[in-house]
Design a protein around this motif. Sequence first.
Motif, mmCIF file in Angstrom:
data_model
loop_
_atom_site.group_PDB
_atom_site.id
_atom_site.type_symbol
_atom_site.label_atom_id
_atom_site.label_comp_id
_atom_site.label_asym_id
_atom_site.label_seq_id
_atom_site.Cartn_x
_atom_site.Cartn_y
_atom_site.Cartn_z
ATOM 1 N N THR B 45 -3.336 -3.219 -1.134
ATOM 2 C CA THR B 45 -4.378 -2.975 -2.127
ATOM 3 C C THR B 45 -5.027 -4.284 -2.556
ATOM 4 O O THR B 45 -6.248 -4.359 -2.729
ATOM 5 C CB THR B 45 -3.792 -2.236 -3.339
ATOM 6 O OG1 THR B 45 -3.269 -0.989 -2.898
ATOM 7 C CG2 THR B 45 -4.832 -1.990 -4.389
ATOM 8 N N ASP B 160 -8.366 3.405 0.213
ATOM 9 C CA ASP B 160 -7.021 3.022 -0.223
ATOM 10 C C ASP B 160 -6.148 4.265 -0.347
ATOM 11 O O ASP B 160 -6.235 5.000 -1.313
ATOM 12 C CB ASP B 160 -7.084 2.276 -1.560
ATOM 13 C CG ASP B 160 -5.766 1.582 -1.875
ATOM 14 O OD1 ASP B 160 -4.768 1.813 -1.159
ATOM 15 O OD2 ASP B 160 -5.732 0.797 -2.848
ATOM 16 N N GLU B 161 -5.322 4.501 0.626
ATOM 17 C CA GLU B 161 -4.430 5.662 0.687
ATOM 18 C C GLU B 161 -5.127 6.940 0.232
ATOM 19 O O GLU B 161 -4.645 7.628 -0.664
ATOM 20 C CB GLU B 161 -3.188 5.416 -0.185
ATOM 21 C CG GLU B 161 -2.615 4.045 0.040
ATOM 22 C CD GLU B 161 -1.117 3.979 -0.047
ATOM 23 O OE1 GLU B 161 -0.484 5.039 -0.117
ATOM 24 O OE2 GLU B 161 -0.580 2.868 -0.029
HETATM 25 MG MG LIG Z 1 -1.718 -0.003 -3.039
#
Ligand SMILES: [Mg+2]
Lengths: 267, 360
Positions: B45, B160-161
């Motif tokens: 991240t 992000d995910e």
């Molecule tokens: Mg993360």
Amino acid sequence: MNRLISIFYWFSLGAVLCFITLPLIVVVAASLSPTSAVTLQPWEWTGRWYADLWSSRWLDPFLASVKIATVVAAISGVLGLFAAYAVVYERIPGSDALMSCLLSPLSVPQIVKGVAVVLFLSMIGLQGFLGTPALIAAHVVLALPFVTRMVATSLANFDANLDRAAQVLGASKLQRIRLVVLPMIKPGVLSGVTFAFIISFNNIPLSVFLVRPGDSTLPITVINYLEYSLDPVLAAVNVASMAFILAVIFLFEKIGGFSAQLHGGSK
Amino acid sequence: MNALDIELVSVSKSYASMAVVRDIDLAIPQGEFVSILGPSGCGKTTTLNMIAGFTAPSRGDIRIKGRSQVRVPPERRNIGLVFQNYALFPHMTVTENVAFGLKMKGVRREEAETTVKSALRSVHLEGMGKRYPRELSGGQQQRVALARAIAPRPSVLLLDEPLSNLDLKLREAMRIELKDIQQQLGMTFVYVTHDQEEAMAMSDRVVVMWQGAIAQEGQPAALYREPNSRFVADFIGKSNILAVASTATQAAHLELAVGDGLMLKARKTELSAAIRYCSIRPESIAVLPSGVGGNGFANLLNATVRRVVNLGAAFEIDADLGSDVRLHVLLRATRASVPPSVGDAIRLGIEDADIQPLSA
Ligand SMILES: [Mg+2]
Ligand SMILES: Nc1ncnc2c1ncn2[C@@H]1O[C@H](COP(=O)(O)OP(=O)(O)OP(=O)(O)O)[C@@H](O)[C@H]1O
């Protein structure tokens, strides 16, 4: 066991409702009382005390109170919004200390605050400000911590990713505040403003030091009247101002209200 | 030759004195689907936030389309971002959400309307425009978030995910959809995930991160076949990892001593550092009945079956080779394959190329 708990909370709920509504019922009944002594005779009633409310004796202080409360709500709304924004959202240096500082007036009794304002004004030679300007200033001091607190809470619940999402989509800081932050915290701001209005409108302990004779707020007028006579017109005043406050709450509720807070935005 | 969309040049980030991202070098060509894969806390991240501009690198340079971005704020980087928690504006309808970026760019209204429509069409949400985010399912919300990010046509999309809040079935369906959308748009995707299957399924290239640094990068198949470290071998897929006590170079093979005295023949490789481990994928081991056949294998090993687990599509066999060595073997379940029973003596065949020497 479950039965016991449910009996207990039904009982508590009932008791709370009684505590809240019984005095109201008594006041409403008294305001309809036909004799000039406050009595409770539900089978005989009159509306003549309400007619008295239109006399300037009651109407002027009412309008003065509305005016002051409106200005106080507006000023403390704007100031509280900016203060909370700077402290909670921008997290300016020393923001935790600043927050406690902003909330500190809560710990000073109102009487003390009233005396302080009078002393302050006479110290700097501004006794002429007693009356409306002093009332507004003092009420703002009183209401500001509440407003700040409420806006701060809704800002703290604001998902910072929303701001980031808007930012990568090209929104400038001003656009983000206007299009994302403000709509999201609107319920918090509005409930803060409503609170400020009510706090100012109902205030006695501070106002009592600051009103000028002949230019009084509604609660102070009621207190003064009470010294000489206790008659149903007072009950009528109370009922009327209660109805007025309820109308104000209802209005703000309509404009994007408190219940919307639950699902984070109005439709 | 594709132009480079994103370049990270020895990018590092430290908080206080803790290095969170170390010396990342990465060049992503236009139109590539790159995954940044790694366990929780490895700095994925943080890396993404540096590309987006929310976090400033402590050292190094980030370039988008050749231009250094270090001083450019996120709102002027022309990138798209999709969040794990969607981050849809709850007070706006789906249409308003998707149109937000276009509005900020000053796109004319009629043009914005067509763009929004086509963005919603590409995520299969036509006709949902008037709904509010809270009236949509998680999967639908994630599609809206995707449409919102791609509508302004950013040069790169960072994710992000994005699928980790969805259930398994939906996640698998969305993988395919995401890949399709990426290919239709020809847009560069940088996809952060800790799910190796997800990364393998979608990416042109996978960058494996560990403890803030790049452990290995390459095409999914290459990473799977030739991990360069024990960490990568273990993190991507399942593997038998054996400690190597000593090595000996023979004419045709590299001999690796594992356990107490078992010799494995691996293919000769050039490794700069000493070999400390080797990795053998469970499905690359052949199960042979004891006695006959198996002459083609470089390694032919006698083993005893300790456990058999039926996984449906395959049997997982726990084989004891003696000398303190155990191997997990995956035997594909076909009509013909009869799984051995516990206690059976079997032989295992392993080709030399399937034993991957590791130096770390
Ligand atoms: Mg993360
Ligand atoms: N603002 C910060 N201050 C201090 N440390 C931080 C900060 N942000 C991240 N870290 C640390 O940096 C490391 C990497 O964080 P990061 O969020 O990049 O991990 P991640 O790979 O995205 O993990 P996950 O898969 O759990 O999301 C973590 O150890 C985290 O504690």
